[in-house]
Design a protein around this motif. Structure first.
Motif, PDB file in Angstrom:
ATOM      1  N   THR A 122      49.644  27.324 137.431  1.00 21.03           N
ATOM      2  CA  THR A 122      48.541  26.370 137.490  1.00 21.03           C
ATOM      3  C   THR A 122      48.986  25.042 136.897  1.00 21.03           C
ATOM      4  O   THR A 122      49.798  24.999 135.969  1.00 21.03           O
ATOM      5  N   VAL A 123      48.445  23.970 137.450  1.00 18.65           N
ATOM      6  CA  VAL A 123      48.760  22.630 136.963  1.00 18.65           C
ATOM      7  C   VAL A 123      47.447  21.861 136.839  1.00 18.65           C
ATOM      8  O   VAL A 123      46.695  21.759 137.807  1.00 18.65           O
ATOM      9  N   ASN A 124      47.182  21.365 135.646  1.00 20.64           N
ATOM     10  CA  ASN A 124      45.970  20.608 135.382  1.00 20.64           C
ATOM     11  C   ASN A 124      46.293  19.427 134.476  1.00 20.64           C
ATOM     12  O   ASN A 124      47.360  19.373 133.879  1.00 20.64           O
ATOM     13  N   ALA A 125      45.356  18.512 134.386  1.00 21.15           N
ATOM     14  CA  ALA A 125      45.510  17.346 133.503  1.00 21.15           C
ATOM     15  C   ALA A 125      44.276  17.244 132.619  1.00 21.15           C
ATOM     16  O   ALA A 125      43.217  17.771 132.954  1.00 21.15           O
ATOM     17  N   ILE A 126      44.434  16.560 131.515  1.00 17.51           N
ATOM     18  CA  ILE A 126      43.324  16.295 130.612  1.00 17.51           C
ATOM     19  C   ILE A 126      43.222  14.784 130.437  1.00 17.51           C
ATOM     20  O   ILE A 126      44.221  14.116 130.153  1.00 17.51           O
TER      21      ILE A 126
ATOM     22  N   ASP B  90      39.498  18.520 119.834  1.00 18.09           N
ATOM     23  CA  ASP B  90      38.777  18.706 121.092  1.00 18.09           C
ATOM     24  C   ASP B  90      39.745  18.710 122.271  1.00 18.09           C
ATOM     25  O   ASP B  90      39.601  19.504 123.213  1.00 18.09           O
ATOM     26  N   ILE B  91      40.727  17.825 122.216  1.00 16.07           N
ATOM     27  CA  ILE B  91      41.745  17.762 123.271  1.00 16.07           C
ATOM     28  C   ILE B  91      42.597  19.025 123.225  1.00 16.07           C
ATOM     29  O   ILE B  91      42.888  19.639 124.260  1.00 16.07           O
ATOM     30  N   ALA B  92      42.984  19.423 122.029  1.00 18.21           N
ATOM     31  CA  ALA B  92      43.792  20.642 121.868  1.00 18.21           C
ATOM     32  C   ALA B  92      43.045  21.864 122.387  1.00 18.21           C
ATOM     33  O   ALA B  92      43.637  22.720 123.057  1.00 18.21           O
ATOM     34  N   ASP B  93      41.756  21.955 122.092  1.00 15.80           N
ATOM     35  CA  ASP B  93      40.966  23.091 122.579  1.00 15.80           C
ATOM     36  C   ASP B  93      40.962  23.160 124.100  1.00 15.80           C
ATOM     37  O   ASP B  93      41.064  24.239 124.696  1.00 15.80           O
ATOM     38  N   ALA B  94      40.835  22.006 124.742  1.00 15.97           N
ATOM     39  CA  ALA B  94      40.859  21.972 126.208  1.00 15.97           C
ATOM     40  C   ALA B  94      42.215  22.422 126.736  1.00 15.97           C
ATOM     41  O   ALA B  94      42.296  23.194 127.706  1.00 15.97           O
TER      42      ALA B  94
ATOM     43  N   VAL C 113      44.423  24.394 125.219  1.00 14.83           N
ATOM     44  CA  VAL C 113      44.583  25.832 124.968  1.00 14.83           C
ATOM     45  C   VAL C 113      43.807  26.628 126.016  1.00 14.83           C
ATOM     46  O   VAL C 113      44.308  27.621 126.556  1.00 14.83           O
ATOM     47  N   PHE C 114      42.583  26.182 126.315  1.00 14.27           N
ATOM     48  CA  PHE C 114      41.811  26.882 127.342  1.00 14.27           C
ATOM     49  C   PHE C 114      42.527  26.851 128.687  1.00 14.27           C
ATOM     50  O   PHE C 114      42.677  27.890 129.339  1.00 14.27           O
ATOM     51  N   LEU C 115      42.961  25.662 129.120  1.00 16.14           N
ATOM     52  CA  LEU C 115      43.614  25.554 130.426  1.00 16.14           C
ATOM     53  C   LEU C 115      44.915  26.356 130.499  1.00 16.14           C
ATOM     54  O   LEU C 115      45.321  26.782 131.580  1.00 16.14           O
ATOM     55  N   ALA C 116      45.559  26.561 129.361  1.00 13.24           N
ATOM     56  CA  ALA C 116      46.806  27.336 129.334  1.00 13.24           C
ATOM     57  C   ALA C 116      46.545  28.837 129.211  1.00 13.24           C
ATOM     58  O   ALA C 116      47.476  29.629 129.323  1.00 13.24           O
TER      59      ALA C 116
ATOM     60  N   ALA D 169      44.697  32.669 130.005  1.00 10.44           N
ATOM     61  CA  ALA D 169      44.394  33.513 131.161  1.00 10.44           C
ATOM     62  C   ALA D 169      42.958  33.310 131.638  1.00 10.44           C
ATOM     63  O   ALA D 169      42.658  33.547 132.815  1.00 10.44           O
ATOM     64  N   ARG D 170      42.081  32.853 130.753  1.00 11.78           N
ATOM     65  CA  ARG D 170      40.687  32.638 131.136  1.00 11.78           C
ATOM     66  C   ARG D 170      40.544  31.491 132.141  1.00 11.78           C
ATOM     67  O   ARG D 170      39.524  31.375 132.807  1.00 11.78           O
ATOM     68  N   ALA D 171      41.566  30.651 132.271  1.00 10.95           N
ATOM     69  CA  ALA D 171      41.531  29.533 133.216  1.00 10.95           C
ATOM     70  C   ALA D 171      42.428  29.814 134.427  1.00 10.95           C
ATOM     71  O   ALA D 171      42.850  28.891 135.110  1.00 10.95           O
ATOM     72  N   ARG D 172      42.675  31.075 134.703  1.00  5.10           N
ATOM     73  CA  ARG D 172      43.632  31.438 135.764  1.00  5.10           C
ATOM     74  C   ARG D 172      43.236  30.939 137.149  1.00  5.10           C
ATOM     75  O   ARG D 172      44.079  30.760 138.013  1.00  5.10           O
ATOM     76  N   ALA D 173      41.962  30.664 137.371  1.00  7.01           N
ATOM     77  CA  ALA D 173      41.505  30.204 138.674  1.00  7.01           C
ATOM     78  C   ALA D 173      41.310  28.689 138.724  1.00  7.01           C
ATOM     79  O   ALA D 173      40.780  28.167 139.697  1.00  7.01           O
ATOM     80  N   ILE D 174      41.751  27.993 137.694  1.00  5.03           N
ATOM     81  CA  ILE D 174      41.587  26.538 137.640  1.00  5.03           C
ATOM     82  C   ILE D 174      42.956  25.894 137.824  1.00  5.03           C
ATOM     83  O   ILE D 174      43.867  26.112 137.035  1.00  5.03           O
TER      84      ILE D 174
END
Length: 104
Positions: A23-27, A73-77, A79-82, A84-89
């Motif tokens: 997965t690849v995402n940006a913040i 707050d940025i770190a929390d985002a 950690v979430f995106l990295a 398994a709970r964000a596996r579909a994002i």
């Protein structure tokens, strides 16, 4: 605010690496409590003859949640995106900005 160059690269990499399960995402962080925030408060104080509290309130007028984003707050985002709970994002830019981004 969203940087369309970053979003384009994020989407392209998400499409390219998705078949491999990556997965690849940006913040996109908003006004975060850093040295730059302190500088903006000082500039606002000086330019408008305001107290520190008044200058911060002035800067927060553009933030619907009326909060300064903390580095955590940025770190929390991230950690979430990295996680398994964000596996579909994948292929998104997550705005962590207190609602400041007004565009879709």
């Amino acid at each position: 605010p969203i940087n369309f160059g970053t979003l384009s690269v994020t989407k392209a990499l998400a499409n390219e690496l998705g078949p491999q399960g990556i997965t690849v995402n940006a913040i996109a962080p908003g006004s975060t409590r850093t040295r730059r925030w302190d500088e903006l408060v000082s500039i606002t104080m000086r330019n408008h003859d305001l107290s520190q509290e008044e200058a911060e309130e002035c800067l927060l007028d553009e933030v619907p949640l009326r909060i300064v984003i903390e580095p955590e707050d940025i770190a929390d985002a991230a950690v979430f995106l990295a996680s398994a709970r964000a596996r579909a994002i994948s292929g998104v830019c997550l705005n962590v900005d207190g609602g400041r981004t007004r565009s879709i």
